[in-house]
Each structure stands twice: as structure tokens, then as C-alpha cells.
Design an enzyme around this catalytic site. Structure first.
Site: not given
Ligand code: BDR
Ligand code: CA
Length: 310
Positions: A10, A15, A39, A124, A165-166, A239-240
């Protein structure tokens, strides 16, 4: 032999860098980029994937649009982190790489059916697309080698106090994935917060002196401001790409086995990953839980990938 991989994402600043890593490393064969709402809206996420691929010259990887929102309820977007476009910061030209005619769902199903080897899925973003495929085609599980995802946390959350979040965007989808019986590796906040884009890291990327290096610095600069404003981080966590790195070289990411359950109904904790590190519940292990990142080698890998685009 390269590991066949589908990146379900996303984009999103981190990402976007995951795309660069997955598309350039010889240890993986990027079969497709699929998008879902997360996102930003799914339309914006697809546009952002096309933007990154156009700038990077990634022209032979199909980009397909997936779910607009979660299995239940409406989409909660990460605009407060990634901005109005979902990839705020740099100015992008009109992308030249087209969107695939197939939906993400149809493309994933077709690639799983057609590819001679089982395929690794790397989500991701929210897990909606993956859950929909597993629900509609349970027979295709045998065509999936493993799922290596960015999401969850062994500790606390980021989008709510206890939810990352994800997973928070689509807890029902996450529940389906974690209960699928497939090998699942969870790269949660507890490990991705080790991948900090410190000033030293950003300097190394700037020192590449390439257009792609400069673009990544712009992306990280925007991301850094979001992280400082929202969570008080002085360096943002990337993160991703950690999930992609795990597929490229499993020795970069040390895991433990544990039962992971998804909170789907919590009054305050919907989307929390309940990671039973001490096996208190008696539930069987269902995930490899990423715990420790080889930070130096991770950044060498990521910066090498950025450098490869010139
Ligand atoms: C995740 O949430 C999104 O904002 C980032 O792309 C990542 O995948 C981190 O919590
Ligand atoms: Ca992401």
C-alpha cells in the site's frame, strides 16, 4: 534459484523502498506488485506503485489493484503518516508504467496456478487481498511457499496503543492469514523499529549522488517528519523492506516460534497481535515471529539496492 515473490503493498514511503529492494535483488524474482487500500486509498496506492516503478525503470512487473477496503467496515487510511498522496515529499512526473488489466485477486490466483514453483507472498499492507484469495481458493495454499508479512507487534501498537496499522486496518483478514495453517513470518514493530533510518544512514544514501538516492532521501525526509510529529521518533523506522530482506537472506532476521492470535473484537484493542512468547496459552505455534535484525547488514542490503538504480 531466485525465490518467486508477490509483493502485496500500500505504497507508502516504506512500501516504496520495499519495491526497490524486491525488484532489484537477484535472490528474488518479483512476479507482481499488488495493492490494497491502507496508507491511502487503493487508487492512490496503485498510482504510487506505478510512480516508483516508472522512476526506477521497473517495467516488466505487473501492478494490479486490489481491495478498496477491509473485509468488514470502512477503510481507515494512514494519511497522517504518508500524506495526501500516500507518498508525499518528492514531486513525481506522470507515471509511464501502466496498471495491469487484471485485478490483484485474479493476478495472484493466476500466478499461483501458473508458476512452476510455490510462490512466497510478502504483504506489507493490510492483509485483505491475501485473505480474499485464501477464502476463495483454499486449494491454492499448496502453491504458496510462505507468507512473510510486515505487521503486528510483540509489544505495543502504533495506530492505536495496542494495534499496529496494517493489522488494525483489517483484523478479520489478519485472523484468516494467521489461522491459515501456512508458514507465516511476522515482521512486527518490535523488529522494524530496529531498522531506523538514522542521519548516518540518510547520509550514506545521499552520498550515492544518484537520482534514485536523492529521491529516497526526499521520501525519508518526509517520513522522518511524520515520525517525529506523531511518535517522537528522531529517526523513522523503515518497516516494509524488513520483510523483503527476510526473504532475500533469512539470516538477517532472527525469529522465534510462537502462537499469534488476532484481536478482532477488543473494545480498545481491535487489531492487536497477541503473541504468546512464553507459551502460556497452550495454543500451537502458528508463526515465526521476527525478533532481532542484523541492522548493519540490513542497511548494506537496502542501500545497495538503492545504488543499483543509479
Ligand atoms: C506499517 O504501516 C504503514 O504505515 C507502513 O507502510 C507499514 O507497512 C507500519 O505499521
Ligand atoms: Ca505498508
Amino acid at each position: 534459484m531466485a525465490t518467486p515473490l508477490i509483493l502485496d503493498c500500500d505504497p507508502g514511503h516504506d512500501d516504496a523502498l520495499a519495491i526497490l529492494l524486491a525488484a532489484s535483488h537477484p535472490a528474488v524474482e518479483l512476479l507482481a506488485i499488488t495493492t490494497c487500500g491502507g496508507n491511502q486509498t487503493v487508487e492512490k496506492c496503485t498510482l504510487n506503485a506505478r510512480r516508483m516503478c516508472s522512476v526506477a525503470g521497473i517495467v516488466d512487473v505487473p501492478i494490479a489493484t486490489g481491495a478498496r477496503g477491509p473485509l468488514l467496515g470502512s477503510l481507515h487510511i494512514g494519511e497522517y503518516v504518508h500524506g495526501i498522496s500516500g507518498l508525499d515529499g518528492p514531486a513525481f512526473a506522470e507515471p509511464t508504467v501502466p496498471e495491469a488489466a487484471e485485478s490483484a485477486h485474479d493476478l495472484i490466483v493466476r500466478l499461483l496456478r501458473e508458476h512452476p514453483e510455490p510462490v512466497t507472498l510478502v504483504p506489507t499492507g493490510p492483509l485483505t487481498n491475501i485473505a480474499l484469495v485464501l477464502q476463495a481458493h483454499p486449494e491454492l495454499k499448496e502453491n504458496i511457499r510462505e507468507i512473510v508479512l510486515m505487521g503486528g507487534s510483540t509489544e505495543r501498537g502504533n495506530d492505536t496503543p495496542y494495534a499496529e496499522f496494517n493489522i488494525r486496518v483489517d483484523p478479520e483478514a489478519a485472523d484468516i492469514v494467521f489461522r491459515s495453517g501456512l508458514p507465516v513470518t511476522m515482521c512486527g514493530l518490535n523488529i522494524t523499529h530496529q531498522a531506523l533510518a538514522t542521519p548516518d544512514v540518510v547520509d550514506r544514501i545521499r552520498a550515492l549522488g544518484t537520482p534514485m538516492g536523492d529521491l529516497c532521501v526526499e521520501l525519508l525526509t518526509y517520513f522522518s517528519a511524520s515520525y517525529l510529529r506523531t511518535w517522537g521518533f528522531t529517526s523513522p523506522p523503515l518497516h516494509d523492506p524488513v520483510a523483503v530482506a527476510r526473504v532475500i537472506d533469512s539470516s538477517l532476521v532472527e525469529c522465534v516460534e510462537a502462537p499469534v492470535a488476532i484481536e478482532t473484537h477488543g473494545r480498545f484493542t481491535s487489531g492487536a497481535t497477541c503473541v504468546d512468547l512464553h507459551h502460556l496459552t497452550g495454543e500451537p505455534d502458528n508463526a515465526h515471529v521476527a525478533m532481532t535484525l542484523d541492522v548493519e547488514r540490513f542497511w548494506d542490503l537496502m542501500i545497495g539496492a538503492i545504488a543499483s538504480y543509479g
